[in-house]
Design a protein around this motif. Sequence first.
Motif, PDB file in Angstrom:
ATOM      1  N   ARG A 196      -2.908   1.191   7.414  1.00 44.64           N
ATOM      2  CA  ARG A 196      -3.485   0.003   6.452  1.00 44.64           C
ATOM      3  C   ARG A 196      -2.159   0.099   5.329  1.00 44.64           C
ATOM      4  NH1 ARG A 196      -9.360   0.211   8.233  1.00 44.64           N
ATOM      5  NH2 ARG A 196     -10.102  -1.827   9.283  1.00 44.64           N
ATOM      6  N   ALA A 197      -2.484   1.366   4.716  1.00 47.16           N
ATOM      7  CA  ALA A 197      -1.516   1.050   3.158  1.00 47.16           C
ATOM      8  C   ALA A 197      -0.349   0.853   4.305  1.00 47.16           C
ATOM      9  CB  ALA A 197      -1.723   2.476   2.593  1.00 47.16           C
ATOM     10  N   GLN A 201       0.061  -2.517   3.609  1.00 48.35           N
ATOM     11  CA  GLN A 201       0.010  -3.526   2.853  1.00 48.35           C
ATOM     12  C   GLN A 201       1.459  -3.313   1.641  1.00 48.35           C
ATOM     13  OE1 GLN A 201      -2.768  -5.394   1.789  1.00 48.35           O
ATOM     14  NE2 GLN A 201      -4.722  -5.448   2.513  1.00 48.35           N
ATOM     15  N   LEU A 202       1.877  -2.711   2.182  1.00 49.41           N
ATOM     16  CA  LEU A 202       2.975  -1.926   1.412  1.00 49.41           C
ATOM     17  C   LEU A 202       4.271  -3.120   1.795  1.00 49.41           C
ATOM     18  CD1 LEU A 202       5.010  -0.453  -0.360  1.00 49.41           C
ATOM     19  CD2 LEU A 202       5.075   1.699   1.630  1.00 49.41           C
ATOM     20  N   ALA A 216       3.463  -6.099   3.313  1.00 49.63           N
ATOM     21  CA  ALA A 216       2.891  -7.676   2.906  1.00 49.63           C
ATOM     22  C   ALA A 216       2.298  -7.518   2.107  1.00 49.63           C
ATOM     23  CB  ALA A 216       1.501  -7.547   4.374  1.00 49.63           C
ATOM     24  N   SER A 217       2.194  -6.025   0.931  1.00 49.20           N
ATOM     25  CA  SER A 217       1.859  -6.796  -0.399  1.00 49.20           C
ATOM     26  C   SER A 217       2.790  -6.851  -1.482  1.00 49.20           C
ATOM     27  CB  SER A 217       0.324  -6.293  -1.046  1.00 49.20           C
ATOM     28  OG  SER A 217      -0.109  -6.839  -0.023  1.00 49.20           O
ATOM     29  N   GLU A 218       4.088  -5.880  -0.865  1.00 47.68           N
ATOM     30  CA  GLU A 218       4.763  -4.844  -2.314  1.00 47.68           C
ATOM     31  C   GLU A 218       6.095  -5.873  -1.947  1.00 47.68           C
ATOM     32  OE1 GLU A 218       3.086  -3.950  -4.415  1.00 47.68           O
ATOM     33  OE2 GLU A 218       1.564  -2.993  -3.917  1.00 47.68           O
ATOM     34  N   PRO A 255       5.920 -10.686  -0.317  1.00 51.42           N
ATOM     35  CA  PRO A 255       5.487 -12.332  -0.929  1.00 51.42           C
ATOM     36  C   PRO A 255       6.753 -12.741  -1.326  1.00 51.42           C
ATOM     37  CG  PRO A 255       3.957 -10.569  -1.018  1.00 51.42           C
ATOM     38  CD  PRO A 255       4.677 -10.125  -0.601  1.00 51.42           C
ATOM     39  N   ALA A 298       9.920   3.614  -0.953  1.00 46.01           N
ATOM     40  CA  ALA A 298       8.816   4.340  -1.046  1.00 46.01           C
ATOM     41  C   ALA A 298       8.423   4.655   0.473  1.00 46.01           C
ATOM     42  CB  ALA A 298       7.751   3.684  -1.238  1.00 46.01           C
TER      43      ALA A 298
END
Lengths: 214, 214
Positions: free
Chosen positions: A95-96, A99-100, A102-104, A107, A142
């Motif tokens: 999930r991390a 999210q890296l 999808a969120s970092e 967007p 990252a």
Amino acid sequence: MTTLYGYFRSSAAYRVRIALNLKDLEYDQVPVNLVKGEQRSETFRAHNPQGLVPALVTDDGTTLTQSLAICEYLEELHPSPSLLPLEPAERARVRALAQLVASEIHPLNNLRVLKYLVHELKVDDEAKLAWYRHWVTTGFDALEAMLSREAGSGDCCHGDTPTLADVCLVPQVFNAERFECDLTPYPRIRRIVANCRALPAFQRAAPSEQPDAS
Amino acid sequence: MTTLYGYFRSSAAYRVRIALNLKDLEYDQVPVNLVKGEQRSETFRAHNPQGLVPALVTDDGTTLTQSLAICEYLEELHPSPSLLPLEPAERARVRALAQLVASEIHPLNNLRVLKYLVHELKVDDEAKLAWYRHWVTTGFDALEAMLSREAGSGDCCHGDTPTLADVCLVPQVFNAERFECDLTPYPRIRRIVANCRALPAFQRAAPSEQPDAS
């Protein structure tokens, strides 16, 4: 029948297509043309007040939004093949990684943000591209480090079969290629994406294969 | 002992503090000063190559990153009190509300993005504030519509007890208040946040209550 409101080039819709295909679920597609602004229409906002794709309308008429929430829902209802490992710390890793992306990364680089840069901040083409590449580079630096040094990585982001992390990574790489980002510093990312792209579920989800592709 | 690497004002660290408190879990805190750039230090990157807070180091030394992945992990290991409803479509709604904040609003408005606007794109203070408020307004318009028209909403975003959606919403509202966004158009959001702020778990997680608050 499940209906996916999407757009062939939308990274977030692409994620949901991959998840649906990996789980071998059938779905209808309704294209929402983001370039023409159809996501802001009354008709579409009746489904999703966010004015964003994807939206997934289930058999019983429930509308689900946000690609990762939709993927988790598909995982809960159709657990096999699984998009998440069994062990909580491994699930957290997957999930991390998801999210890296999808969120970092995503967007900051989607169409409405690039439009704001150009129309409101009067940013020129060169600076827009530099912005795009800056966030891809920051995120992929990252991601490459995590994939290279963490024991969980395999042929895919986690182990040798696709998870939610690959569901997010493949569309992000497609997008980065469109903007001609240099991916040579990311051999691990490139190898994983090549492995995923060899799978029919990813091939059928590709933007070029969608009914609204142009 | 569980250790949270965070920063008092970071929305994402604030989310994890709320989740830990709601589940009544004890944790140590190690502050990472984002303004001084400590998240880019070698020491911190050894924990998290993303150079982002929060990172949660568990009892057995595993490092978890990305706030929503950490919250899902806490939920799996400590299911009670629950941050997600039981029914898959309701879980999807809560996760979508959480993602709306975590993927559509916050990534555009965090410190590193505002710094890029100022230093690389030479945006002035007024335009920076307009950018900030634009994404809050866009996101909160959608969130207010969803909370108002969807049957699931209650005293909290979903039902009458806090879920992952409230865990994300409260820090985002704190942040919006810092940037003096006008929240009068969002009565439902304001009511829910007021309800959450009355709870000790949220109070103890507030930025002003943290060891590194300044």
